[in-house]
Design a protein around this motif. Sequence first.
Motif, PDB file in Angstrom:
ATOM      1  N   GLU A  59       0.831  -1.206   0.000  1.00  0.00           N
ATOM      2  CA  GLU A  59       0.000   0.000   0.000  1.00  0.00           C
ATOM      3  C   GLU A  59       0.867   1.258   0.000  1.00  0.00           C
ATOM      4  O   GLU A  59       1.854   1.352   0.721  1.00  0.00           O
ATOM      5  CB  GLU A  59      -0.908   0.015   1.233  1.00  0.00           C
ATOM      6  N   GLY A  60       0.485   2.232  -0.802  1.00  0.00           N
ATOM      7  CA  GLY A  60       1.209   3.491  -0.864  1.00  0.00           C
ATOM      8  C   GLY A  60       2.293   3.536  -1.917  1.00  0.00           C
ATOM      9  O   GLY A  60       2.824   4.608  -2.215  1.00  0.00           O
ATOM     10  N   ASP A  61       2.661   2.364  -2.476  1.00  0.00           N
ATOM     11  CA  ASP A  61       3.609   2.364  -3.592  1.00  0.00           C
ATOM     12  C   ASP A  61       2.956   3.035  -4.801  1.00  0.00           C
ATOM     13  O   ASP A  61       1.742   2.924  -5.023  1.00  0.00           O
ATOM     14  CB  ASP A  61       3.993   0.934  -3.991  1.00  0.00           C
ATOM     15  N   VAL A  62       3.774   3.709  -5.599  1.00  0.00           N
ATOM     16  CA  VAL A  62       3.306   4.272  -6.868  1.00  0.00           C
ATOM     17  C   VAL A  62       4.117   3.634  -7.980  1.00  0.00           C
ATOM     18  O   VAL A  62       5.347   3.588  -7.912  1.00  0.00           O
ATOM     19  CB  VAL A  62       3.475   5.803  -6.920  1.00  0.00           C
ATOM     20  N   VAL A  63       3.439   3.115  -8.991  1.00  0.00           N
ATOM     21  CA  VAL A  63       4.126   2.541 -10.139  1.00  0.00           C
ATOM     22  C   VAL A  63       3.895   3.451 -11.335  1.00  0.00           C
ATOM     23  O   VAL A  63       2.781   3.909 -11.584  1.00  0.00           O
ATOM     24  CB  VAL A  63       3.647   1.102 -10.427  1.00  0.00           C
ATOM     25  N   VAL A  64       4.985   3.694 -12.086  1.00  0.00           N
ATOM     26  CA  VAL A  64       4.960   4.650 -13.197  1.00  0.00           C
ATOM     27  C   VAL A  64       5.432   3.961 -14.471  1.00  0.00           C
ATOM     28  O   VAL A  64       6.452   3.262 -14.465  1.00  0.00           O
ATOM     29  CB  VAL A  64       5.873   5.862 -12.901  1.00  0.00           C
TER      30      VAL A  64
ATOM     31  N   PHE B 147       9.136  -2.620 -17.142  1.00  0.00           N
ATOM     32  CA  PHE B 147       8.834  -1.348 -17.800  1.00  0.00           C
ATOM     33  C   PHE B 147       8.109  -0.384 -16.874  1.00  0.00           C
ATOM     34  O   PHE B 147       7.625   0.652 -17.310  1.00  0.00           O
ATOM     35  CB  PHE B 147       8.032  -1.574 -19.077  1.00  0.00           C
ATOM     36  N   LEU B 148       8.050  -0.741 -15.590  1.00  0.00           N
ATOM     37  CA  LEU B 148       7.504   0.145 -14.572  1.00  0.00           C
ATOM     38  C   LEU B 148       8.618   0.564 -13.615  1.00  0.00           C
ATOM     39  O   LEU B 148       9.579  -0.171 -13.408  1.00  0.00           O
ATOM     40  CB  LEU B 148       6.397  -0.553 -13.776  1.00  0.00           C
ATOM     41  N   VAL B 149       8.444   1.733 -13.035  1.00  0.00           N
ATOM     42  CA  VAL B 149       9.317   2.202 -11.960  1.00  0.00           C
ATOM     43  C   VAL B 149       8.452   2.359 -10.711  1.00  0.00           C
ATOM     44  O   VAL B 149       7.378   2.955 -10.760  1.00  0.00           O
ATOM     45  CB  VAL B 149       9.972   3.552 -12.306  1.00  0.00           C
ATOM     46  N   ARG B 150       8.937   1.776  -9.600  1.00  0.00           N
ATOM     47  CA  ARG B 150       8.233   1.972  -8.331  1.00  0.00           C
ATOM     48  C   ARG B 150       8.846   3.165  -7.609  1.00  0.00           C
ATOM     49  O   ARG B 150      10.063   3.258  -7.444  1.00  0.00           O
ATOM     50  CB  ARG B 150       8.331   0.737  -7.440  1.00  0.00           C
TER      51      ARG B 150
END
Length: 375
Positions: A249-254, A279-282
Amino acid sequence: MKSNYDILGNHIRLVDVRNKDCVTDKILGISIDKFFMPSVANVIGTDLSRYKLISKGRFACNPMHLGRDERLPIALYDEDKPAIISPAYFMFEVIDNAILDENYLMMWFRRPEFDRICWFHTDGSVRGGITWEDICRLEFPLPSIEEQRKIVNSYNVITERITLKQQINDNLVAQTRAFFKNFSTQFSTVGKLKDYCTMQYGYTETATNIPIGSKFLRITDIAQKHIDWKTVPYCPITVENHKKYVLSEGDVVVARTGATVGSAKLLGKNIPDSVFASFLVRIKPINPIYKYYFGLAITSPEFLEFVQTNAGGSAQPQANPPLLGEFEITIPDEKVVSLFNDKVSNFLNLIEFNEAEISKLCEVRNLMVKMLSSC
């Protein structure tokens, strides 16, 4: 008892109405999800009077890419004002609405089995198309018109519920965004993400639909309005790597590449055991108390604009951690952020609850479509 089956050609016919009077310049294409969408074709200098004019209650079909996409783009037009479609599309209508309801037929077209059968009939061209004659030869179940309308009504009730819940969520998201924007402008200290967050590339592995290992979040999954965890695939992963890449919870994936570069999702409380793809950055705040504050900053329109403006320099836009880390934001102190969290968590929890209901409703609706052959 199963309905009698019939062939489509007995109930549909081609229609060829052209935009010869230039009634409209609204050009539509068809998505593989079987909805009309604005066309991306370059029509500068094109004679739009050659385009087909589609009106309410008629279907359009793009027969040319079935072999490539393994889905037949086909849609029912339900707008009151007409639009135009490519001259290469099939445009057709139901012959007798007292025998076949066009909305029931569109439900049939949404079945995965329909796409599979159509794909089997593709021709030998590079992209793999399908002919009108092949479409007309397809069989489908034809219950009584009363039964068809009952099925359509049940489908529409679920669809309307999904639309209502999505509208409620859209309003909640707008309120959350407005609250965050007002809150963030109250502080004078400005910092960069790299000074307050860690950033990590995702795990390199091939996704699988076999339920082994952990759920494997990809760009495709976060490109949707909300993450439907039921459709997210899996990947095998060791215990050691799981600890490194497990999401919380609270992680953001870009998304760090492709057409959706900069798109981001803030993960809520009720996420399944999952890891994220390469291909995502956390992005994770060093101090957990800032997880909602930075989460809303990274999922903001301003962050997306920043990334898409600066992620050039190659054939494919790239957004690596050094670039993402340069995004600037005002920084409140911890005591004030605690009050912010109390307010925002209520919004986010309700949004997540509604998303879960939307996912369940979509599952029921899809099951209805799949079961049409047993009507």
